[in-house]
Scaffold this motif. Structure first.
Motif, PDB file in Angstrom:
ATOM      1  N   GLY A  33       0.787  -1.218   0.000  1.00  0.00           N
ATOM      2  CA  GLY A  33       0.000   0.000   0.000  1.00  0.00           C
ATOM      3  C   GLY A  33       0.817   1.264   0.000  1.00  0.00           C
ATOM      4  N   GLY A  34       2.147   1.153  -0.057  1.00  0.00           N
ATOM      5  CA  GLY A  34       2.985   2.347  -0.142  1.00  0.00           C
ATOM      6  C   GLY A  34       2.910   3.234   1.080  1.00  0.00           C
ATOM      7  N   ALA A  35       2.807   2.638   2.272  1.00  0.00           N
ATOM      8  CA  ALA A  35       2.657   3.422   3.490  1.00  0.00           C
ATOM      9  C   ALA A  35       3.885   4.248   3.839  1.00  0.00           C
ATOM     10  N   GLY A  36       5.059   3.885   3.348  1.00  0.00           N
ATOM     11  CA  GLY A  36       6.272   4.631   3.669  1.00  0.00           C
ATOM     12  C   GLY A  36       6.767   4.314   5.067  1.00  0.00           C
ATOM     13  N   VAL A  37       7.557   5.207   5.623  1.00  0.00           N
ATOM     14  CA  VAL A  37       8.159   5.020   6.938  1.00  0.00           C
ATOM     15  C   VAL A  37       7.460   5.943   7.925  1.00  0.00           C
ATOM     16  N   ASP A  38       6.870   5.349   8.957  1.00  0.00           N
ATOM     17  CA  ASP A  38       6.215   6.162   9.973  1.00  0.00           C
ATOM     18  C   ASP A  38       7.133   6.329  11.185  1.00  0.00           C
ATOM     19  N   GLY A  43      11.812   4.875  14.560  1.00  0.00           N
ATOM     20  CA  GLY A  43      12.332   4.534  15.882  1.00  0.00           C
ATOM     21  C   GLY A  43      12.974   3.160  15.908  1.00  0.00           C
ATOM     22  N   ALA A  44      12.348   2.197  15.239  1.00  0.00           N
ATOM     23  CA  ALA A  44      12.899   0.847  15.171  1.00  0.00           C
ATOM     24  C   ALA A  44      14.239   0.841  14.438  1.00  0.00           C
ATOM     25  N   MET A  45      14.340   1.610  13.355  1.00  0.00           N
ATOM     26  CA  MET A  45      15.616   1.703  12.636  1.00  0.00           C
ATOM     27  C   MET A  45      16.696   2.328  13.510  1.00  0.00           C
ATOM     28  N   MET A  46      16.328   3.352  14.271  1.00  0.00           N
ATOM     29  CA  MET A  46      17.300   4.020  15.141  1.00  0.00           C
ATOM     30  C   MET A  46      17.794   3.061  16.228  1.00  0.00           C
ATOM     31  N   GLU A  47      16.914   2.192  16.747  1.00  0.00           N
ATOM     32  CA  GLU A  47      17.338   1.194  17.730  1.00  0.00           C
ATOM     33  C   GLU A  47      18.211   0.122  17.101  1.00  0.00           C
TER      34      GLU A  47
END
Length: 54
Positions: A33-38, A43-47
């Motif tokens: 659905g092309g939601a992108g990054v929320d 936050g998960a990527m930063m962790e």
């Protein structure tokens, strides 16, 4: 952002949320659905990929 855009930590921390969103905007799963990054995904990527800042 280092892996995605080649940013050094100081470049990431100097960036605005809009800067980060612009770079991450291309990272979407069109089939989902092309939601992108929320905020939660960011936050998960930063962790997962800390840069050593406290």
């Amino acid at each position: 952002m280092a892996r995605i855009a080649g940013w050094r930590p100081e470049e990431f921390w100097a960036a605005t949320p809009a800067d980060v969103a612009a770079v991450l905007g291309g990272w979407r799963d069109e089939e989902a659905g092309g939601a992108g990054v929320d905020r939660a995904a960011l936050g998960a990527m930063m962790e997962s990929f800390p840069d050593g800042r406290v």
